[in-house]
Write an enzyme that holds these catalytic residues in place. Structure first.
Site, PDB file in Angstrom:
ATOM      1  N   TYR A 114      46.083  63.958  44.914  1.00 58.02           N
ATOM      2  CA  TYR A 114      46.925  62.820  45.897  1.00 58.02           C
ATOM      3  C   TYR A 114      46.786  61.763  46.236  1.00 58.02           C
ATOM      4  O   TYR A 114      47.155  61.564  45.086  1.00 58.02           O
ATOM      5  CB  TYR A 114      44.929  62.622  46.205  1.00 58.02           C
ATOM      6  CG  TYR A 114      44.246  61.847  47.547  1.00 58.02           C
ATOM      7  CD1 TYR A 114      44.820  62.564  48.992  1.00 58.02           C
ATOM      8  CD2 TYR A 114      43.712  60.658  47.879  1.00 58.02           C
ATOM      9  CE1 TYR A 114      44.645  62.016  50.416  1.00 58.02           C
ATOM     10  CE2 TYR A 114      44.355  60.054  49.123  1.00 58.02           C
ATOM     11  CZ  TYR A 114      43.996  60.892  49.867  1.00 58.02           C
ATOM     12  OH  TYR A 114      44.360  60.060  51.372  1.00 58.02           O
ATOM     13  N   ASP A 144      51.492  57.863  39.967  1.00 62.85           N
ATOM     14  CA  ASP A 144      50.441  57.644  40.862  1.00 62.85           C
ATOM     15  C   ASP A 144      49.243  56.914  40.373  1.00 62.85           C
ATOM     16  O   ASP A 144      48.104  57.929  40.044  1.00 62.85           O
ATOM     17  CB  ASP A 144      50.343  58.983  41.827  1.00 62.85           C
ATOM     18  CG  ASP A 144      49.441  58.037  43.052  1.00 62.85           C
ATOM     19  OD1 ASP A 144      49.396  56.859  42.946  1.00 62.85           O
ATOM     20  OD2 ASP A 144      48.965  58.529  43.814  1.00 62.85           O
ATOM     21  N   LYS A 200      44.040  50.066  45.181  1.00 64.56           N
ATOM     22  CA  LYS A 200      42.795  50.015  45.115  1.00 64.56           C
ATOM     23  C   LYS A 200      42.401  48.508  44.221  1.00 64.56           C
ATOM     24  O   LYS A 200      42.270  47.382  44.700  1.00 64.56           O
ATOM     25  CB  LYS A 200      42.128  50.836  44.478  1.00 64.56           C
ATOM     26  CG  LYS A 200      41.976  52.275  45.043  1.00 64.56           C
ATOM     27  CD  LYS A 200      41.104  53.252  44.586  1.00 64.56           C
ATOM     28  CE  LYS A 200      41.773  55.137  45.413  1.00 64.56           C
ATOM     29  NZ  LYS A 200      41.057  54.642  47.105  1.00 64.56           N
TER      30      LYS A 200
HETATM   31  N1  PLP Z   1      47.360  57.715  45.998  1.00 60.71           N
HETATM   32  C1  PLP Z   1      46.047  58.088  44.587  1.00 60.71           C
HETATM   33  C2  PLP Z   1      46.060  58.614  43.660  1.00 60.71           C
HETATM   34  C3  PLP Z   1      44.821  58.141  45.545  1.00 60.71           C
HETATM   35  O1  PLP Z   1      43.326  58.270  44.903  1.00 60.71           O
HETATM   36  C4  PLP Z   1      45.069  57.217  46.754  1.00 60.71           C
HETATM   37  C5  PLP Z   1      43.487  56.974  47.714  1.00 60.71           C
HETATM   38  O2  PLP Z   1      41.960  57.298  47.132  1.00 60.71           O
HETATM   39  C6  PLP Z   1      45.965  56.448  46.867  1.00 60.71           C
HETATM   40  C7  PLP Z   1      47.142  57.209  46.562  1.00 60.71           C
HETATM   41  C8  PLP Z   1      46.165  56.164  48.680  1.00 60.71           C
HETATM   42  O3  PLP Z   1      45.568  55.387  49.227  1.00 60.71           O
HETATM   43  P1  PLP Z   1      44.848  53.996  50.233  1.00 60.71           P
HETATM   44  O4  PLP Z   1      43.986  55.199  50.354  1.00 60.71           O
HETATM   45  O5  PLP Z   1      44.839  52.950  49.642  1.00 60.71           O
HETATM   46  O6  PLP Z   1      46.127  54.551  50.899  1.00 60.71           O
END
Ligand code: PLP
Length: 451
Positions: free
Chosen positions: A162, A264, A291
């Site tokens: 994700y 990521d 986060k």
């Molecule tokens: N990347 C990862 C690994 C995530 O867990 C998340 C959100 O949970 C995101 C990107 C996207 O972040 P945001 O919810 O701040 O758009």
């Protein structure tokens, strides 16, 4: 038929759900009203659960209180965000003072330099960094930068990974294996309607933690790939750490072929001061963040090698555009800087030790009750999976007993524990042994009731 009645008749009615309905009457009526204005009653599908979510009213430390007055210990911390828990005094004081001085400016502020410096000093891949308002924007920018840098269009991502909800990333996320076919050669499947098939066609999907199969797929696309993006810990899907061998293969393959490797670390920055890249001792070309680095305010960040990040430099004409009214606003930057400054190497060690206590306790409870379980995680991240099969890949997650997971989730809610619906979570520094033991006692009672 009213929505909730429909759900309860579809779901095997059990005492956990009945108790949940009894405890959450105000949330239920708030949700009914919310649905008149918001599709599904909320703005964040990832936190919807059956039959309806609770509405929270306030929080402090490790506890949240819902509109029905029920208090719960927070073991998810807004999907891993609040590493210091709720309302940390240093963060609250700093932002209160700043709020009185200014909320957002049409000019840079010093706090973004403070946070950028801290991140670049701690995270080995970051030579330069930029801020956004979400992790979604952060990963979108890493992929765009990689395409601009390499002049290629395709990107590779892991099945189940994700990276937010922009088109290129929202492919093969919570994908049904039946739609995605062979585990060793997964098909790219759009995770939402509205994503052009041309975009899906730009995504090469590889099986997380299957080194051989992934390498074979990647070799077949190596001349068209701009980037490989991977979560070093498969996060929201289940907190499944990557094997070192898997990440090492991705590093070697991308380096050999001039492809940008993106970690990521929106979630996995919790693993060590320098993120999972420090833990694995593997440095990607770019990293996306979010986060925890915003201290509870909306944030994302992306950064990496100077020669890639300089594509964003406007002083001699940026090659990649980047704007955002609220990017690096003073409140978020200050909350983020104050939060990150609290986190010492010892903080990470004690969070990990406490998480191990929780993980070990869950295994013990399940062994005692003869319930098959796998407990995953790294650092302060954990996942509980009711299955006898070890969880390493995305497809392994489909061996879980989903019905038991659902009942345990409601049961924990009834016992005063807040966790994600798929039983993943993250500790905060204000959780202690007492709270972990409360979690384990609750978990034991809930599982016993399922007998
Ligand atoms: N990347 C990862 C690994 C995530 O867990 C998340 C959100 O949970 C995101 C990107 C996207 O972040 P945001 O919810 O701040 O758009």
């Amino acid at each position: 038929m009213k929505e909730v009645e429909k759900v309860t008749s579809q779901t095997k009615v059990n005492s956990e759900l009945e108790r949940y309905l009894e405890l959450t009457t105000k949330s239920r009526s708030m949700w009914e009203e919310a649905k008149e204005y918001l599709p599904g009653g909320d703005s964040r599908n990832s936190i919807f659960w059956q039959p309806y979510p609770i509405f929270l009213d306030s929080s402090q430390g490790c506890r949240v209180q819902d509109v029905d007055g029920v208090e719960r210990i927070d073991f998810v911390n807004s999907m891993t965000t609040l590493i210091l828990g709720h309302g940390h005094p240093a963060v609250v004081k700093a932002i209160q003072q700043q709020a009185a001085r200014g909320l957002v400016y049409n000019a840079p502020n010093p706090y973004q330099v403070r946070l950028a410096r801290l991140l670049c000093q701690r995270i080995s891949s970051l030579e330069l960094v930029r801020f956004t308002n979400s992790g979604t924007e952060a990963t979108m920018n890493t992929l765009r930068a990689a395409r601009a840098f390499t002049g290629r269009d395709k990107i590779a991502k892991c099945e189940g990974g994700y990276h937010g909800t922009h088109d290129l990333a929202f492919v093969s996320v919570r994908v049904d294996p039946k739609l995605a076919g062979d585990a060793k050669r997964p098909k790219a499947v759009a995770s939402s309607e509205g994503i052009p098939k041309e975009v899906v066609g730009q995504v090469v999907v590889i099986p997380f933690n299957d080194t051989e199969a992934s390498q074979e797929i990647l070799e077949g696309h190596k001349d068209q790939l701009a980037a490989v993006i991977v979560e070093p810990v498969l996060g929201t899907a289940g907190m499944v750490p990557a094997d070192t061998e898997y990440l090492a293969m991705l590093r070697e393959f991308t380096q050999r072929n001039g492809i940008v490797l993106i970690f990521d670390e929106v979630i996995s920055l919790r693993v060590a001061p320098g993120g999972a890249q420090e833990h694995y001792d593997i440095t990607p070309d770019m990293t996306s963040l979010g986060k925890i680095i915003g201290g509870g305010f909306p944030i994302g960040a992306f950064g990496g090698r100077r020669e890639i990040m300089e594509l964003y430099d406007p002083t001699e004409g940026a090659r990649v555009g980047h704007a955002g009214t609220f990017n690096a606003n003073p409140i978020t930057m200050l909350a983020g800087a104050v939060t990150m400054e609290q986190l010492t190497p010892e903080t990470y060690h004690s969070l990990a030790a406490l998480t191990e206590r929780l993980q070990g306790g869950v295994r013990q409870v399940c062994a005692g009750l003869e319930v098959p379980v796998q407990v995953t995680g790294l650092g302060s991240l954990f996942g509980i999976h009711f299955t006898a099969r070890p969880i390493r890949t995305y497809r392994d997650l489909f061996t879980r007993d989903q019905d038991l997971c659902q009942r345990v989730f409601w049961g924990l809610m009834n016992e005063g524990i807040l966790i994600a619906t798929n039983l993943v979570g993250a500790l905060s520094t204000v959780i202690g042994e007492r709270e972990v033991d409360t979690f384990l006692d609750s978990f034991h009672r809930v599982l016993e009731r399922q007998g």
